[in-house]
Design an enzyme around this catalytic site. Structure first.
Site, mmCIF file in Angstrom:
data_model
loop_
_atom_site.group_PDB
_atom_site.id
_atom_site.type_symbol
_atom_site.label_atom_id
_atom_site.label_comp_id
_atom_site.label_asym_id
_atom_site.label_seq_id
_atom_site.Cartn_x
_atom_site.Cartn_y
_atom_site.Cartn_z
ATOM 1 C CE LYS A 17 -3.352 2.684 2.955
ATOM 2 N NZ LYS A 17 -4.069 2.503 4.355
ATOM 3 C CG ASP A 71 -5.392 7.869 4.915
ATOM 4 O OD1 ASP A 71 -6.459 8.646 4.244
ATOM 5 O OD2 ASP A 71 -5.361 6.997 5.487
ATOM 6 C CE LYS A 74 -6.534 8.719 8.074
ATOM 7 N NZ LYS A 74 -7.258 7.523 8.929
ATOM 8 C CG ASP A 111 -1.882 5.166 5.107
ATOM 9 O OD1 ASP A 111 -1.839 4.035 5.755
ATOM 10 O OD2 ASP A 111 -2.926 5.484 4.519
ATOM 11 C CG ASP A 134 -9.872 7.553 6.870
ATOM 12 O OD1 ASP A 134 -8.927 7.397 6.236
ATOM 13 O OD2 ASP A 134 -10.031 7.711 7.934
ATOM 14 C CD GLU A 154 -6.768 5.372 2.577
ATOM 15 O OE1 GLU A 154 -7.637 5.390 3.409
ATOM 16 O OE2 GLU A 154 -5.668 4.807 2.993
ATOM 17 N NE ARG A 185 -11.085 -1.207 3.646
ATOM 18 C CZ ARG A 185 -11.601 -1.282 4.839
ATOM 19 N NH1 ARG A 185 -12.766 -2.136 4.920
ATOM 20 N NH2 ARG A 185 -10.888 -0.846 5.865
#
Ligand code: BES
Ligand code: MN
Ligand code: ZN
Length: 498
Positions: free
Chosen positions: A267, A272, A279, A290, A349, A351, A353
Site C-alpha cells: 500500500k 492519508d 480524519k 501510510d 478513509d 482507501e 483496500r
C-alpha cells in the site's frame, strides 16, 4: 559501519574494544572467562564488587584490563543463562551497539556472536548481529541543519565465530544480515521522509533507481494506463489529489525462467487525510507513514537483490495520496474495480483496500506462485494487536505458518487472524456488489475480507502493519517492518536457511 568476521581469542584482539557477555549471578560467558583468566581474575573481582549485575541490557566499559591486547573491554549484561533466547540476544546486541557508538570507537571485536542461543546456529547469530547492529545505529537527520551529535560513532566491527571452519558459512550469513539491514534502512528512510517529498512520483523515481542499480525490470503505469485498464477503484482514491498516481512494478529475476514469481503488493498512500471522510487533526502528520507497505516491499526487494536469492520476485505498488477536493470521491459513489466487481464507497478513509484490490487483480497477470500484500490498513488492527505483532490473514494455512515462523526467526512477529466467511456478510451493500467498510466491529478482519474477494485465483496472505510500521512518541519513526519477516520467508523459499 564496516563489518568483518574472524575467529580468535579475546585476550589477543588488538582493537579499541573487546565486547563480551556476563550472565546474572556472576556467571561469565566463555569469552569473558578467557579474559578473566588472562587478567588474573580481574573481571570476577569487578563483578564481585557489584559494578555489573548482569541484568539484561546493562553495560560496563573497562580500560586497560591486565593481560589483554585491547584498549578496552565492554561487559554486556545478558540476564539469566537459563532464559537466554533470541530476544535477550538481540537486546544484548542493541546495548553493545549503543555503548560502542557512544564511545565513538574506531573498531571493536564482538564476542556476543559466540553466545549459545537455543535452536539457533552460528549463521543465525551472525545474520542477526549484522542486521541488529546496523539497525540500532540508524539515524534520520537529513533535514537537520545542525546535527545533535556529529561524531561518527563506531566505524569497524569484527564479529567473532568460535571455530575457523565456521568462517565460510558466517561470511554468507554476514552478507545476508547486511542485505536485510540495507532493505530495512531503505524502508525506514522512505517511511520517514515527509509527504511533500515522498509522493507517488518520488516513489516511482526510487523504484527506477533501484532497477538500474540491481538490473531489474521496471514498469510505471500512469493515470492514463490505469484508465485504459479499468482500475477505477484505485483511480477513485487518486481523484482528489494534485499529485499523479503511479502503479509501480519491479521484477527481480534470480530464479529459473519457468519459476513462478512471488508477488509482493504494498500500500503506497503517501498521505492519508481520509479524503472527504476527513480524519481528525490530531496526529494527522503520522499519515505520511501510510506508504509503509510500499516501503516494506521495496525494502524487501532491495534485501533479496542484495543477497542475490535464486528466486523470482515481483513487487507491485499502487501509489497515490488520499486528499479532499472538489473533484474527490464522495461517500456513496459507486465504482467498478479492475476485477469487474462494483464497490460502494461509503467511507473515503477506507482507501487502502480500494487501491490494493486493483493492484491484487493486476498481479494475476504475473501468474504468481504466491501473493502477499502489506498495508497500514486499519486502526482496528492496532486496537487488536498493539504495536508488537502485525496482523496476518491468509487463504492458505501452510503459507500462514511459514510467515509466522519467518517472523519468529527474524524477531518481526505476526499473529494470525480469521478470514471466515461469516464476516463477509458485513460488507453487503444494497446498491453494489460490496461496500468498502464493514461497520463498527472487527475492522481489521472485514478489511482483509474485502481483499479476499480479489485474491481467489492464487495463494495469498495479507499483513496489516498499521501498528508495527512506525513508532510514535519520543523515538518516533519508521521501523522498517516487515522487511525482516518477508526477507526471512523468501530466504526459506530459496532454500537459504537451515
Ligand atoms: N491508514 C489508515 C489506517 C491507520 C489508522 C493506520 C491509524 C495506522 C493508524 C486507513 O486508511 C484508515 O483510515 N482506515 C480506517 C478504516 C475505517 C474507515 C473503516 C480506520 O482504521 O479507521
Ligand atoms: Mn484511510
Ligand atoms: Zn490509509
Amino acid at each position: 559501519m564496516e563489518f568483518s568476521i574472524k575467529s580468535g581469542s579475546p585476550e589477543k584482539q588488538r582493537t579499541a574494544c573487546v565486547v563480551v557477555g556476563v550472565y546474572e549471578n556472576r556467571k561469565l560467558s566463555l569469552a569473558a572467562e578467557l579474559l578473566d583468566n588472562a587478567s588474573g581474575g580481574y573481571l570476577q573481582e569487578i563483578i564481585k564488587r557489584g559494578d555489573l549485575d548482569g541484568k539484561p541490557g546493562s553495560t560496563l566499559m573497562l580500560h586497560r584490563v591486565p593481560g589483554t591486547a585491547c584498549e578496552r573491554v565492554l561487559l554486556i549484561g545478558l540476564g539469566k543463562e537459563k532464559t537466554f533466547r533470541e530476544k535477550e540476544f538481540n537486546r544484548a546486541l542493541r546495548a553493545a551497539t549503543k555503548a560502542l557508538n557512544d564511545a565513538n570507537l574506531a573498531d571493536a571485536s564482538l564476542f556476543l556472536t559466540e553466545l549459545p542461543v537455543k535452536k539457533r546456529d552460528s549463521a543465525w547469530r551472525i545474520r542477526q548481529a549484522a542486521s541488529v547492529v546496523s539497525e540500532t545505529s540508524y539515524r534520520f537527520d537529513r533535514f537537520k541543519s545542525k546535527l545533535d551529535d556529529a561524531r561518527p560513532g563506531l566505524r569497524r566491527l569484527v564479529l567473532i565465530v568460535d571455530r575457523r571452519n565456521e568462517l565460510p558459512a558466517a561470511e554468507e550469513a554476514l552478507q545476508q544480515g547486511l542485505a536485510i539491514a540495507a532493505g530495512t534502512t531503505l524502508a525506514r528512510d522512505l517511511g520517514n521522509l515527509p509527504p511533500n517529498i515522498c509522493h507517488p512520483t518520488y516513489l516511482a523515481e526510487q523504484a527506477r533507481q533501484l532497477a538500474s542499480e540491481f538490473k531489474l525490470d521496471c514498469e510505471i503505469l500512469e493515470r492514463a494506463d490505469m484508465e485504459a485498464l479499468g482500475m477505477h477503484s484505485l483511480l477513485a482514491v487518486a481523484r482528489g489529489s494534485q499529485q499523479p498516481p503511479k502503479l509501480i512494478v519491479l521484477h527481480y529475476r534470480g530464479g529459473a525462467a519457468q519459476d513462478k514469481p512471488i508477488v509482493l503488493v504494498g500500500k503506497g498512500i503517501t498521505f492519508d487525510t481520509g479524503g472527504i471522510s476527513l480524519k481528525p487533526g490530531a496526529e494527522m502528520d503520522e499519515m505520511k507513514y501510510d506508504m509503509c507497505g510500499a516501503a516494506g516491499v521495496i525494502g524487501t526487494l532491495r534485501a533479496v537483490a542484495g543477497m542475490q536469492l535464486p528466486i523470482n520476485l515481483t513487487i507491485v505498488v499502487p501509489a497515490t495520496e488520499n486528499m479532499p477536493d472538489g473533484n474527490a470521491t464522495r461517500p456513496g459513489d459507486i465504482v467498478t474495480s479492475l476485477s469487474g466487481q462494483t464497490i460502494e464507497i461509503l467511507n473515503t478513509d477506507a482507501e487502502g483496500r480500494l487501491i490494493l484490490c486493483d493492484a491484487l487483480t493486476y498481479s494475476q497477470r504475473f501468474e504468481p506462485d504466491t501473493v502477499i500484500d502489506v498495508a497500514t490498513l486499519t486502526g482496528a488492527c492496532v486496537v487488536a494487536l498493539g504495536q508488537v505483532a502485525s496482523g496476518l490473514f491468509a487463504n492458505d494455512d501452510h503459507l500462514a505458518r511459514e510467515l509466522l515462523d519467518a517472523g519468529e526467526e527474524a524477531d518481526d512477529r505476526a499473529w494470525q487472524m480469521p478470514l471466515w466467511e461469516d464476516y463477509q456478510d458485513l460488507l453487503k451493500s444494497p446498491f453494489a456488489d460490496m461496500a468498502n467498510i464493514g461497520g463498527r466491529w472487527g475492522g481489521a478482519i472485514t478489511a482483509a475480507c474485502f481483499l479476499a474477494r480479489f485474491t481467489k485465483e492464487y495463494r495469498w496472505a495479507h499483513l496489516d502493519i498499521a501498528g508495527t510500521a512506525w513508532k510514535s512518541g519520543a523515538d518516533k519513526g519508521a521501523t522498517g517492518r516487515p522487511v525482516p519477516l518477508l526477507t526471512h520467508y523468501l530466504m526459506r523459499c530459496a532454500g537459504k536457511l537451515n
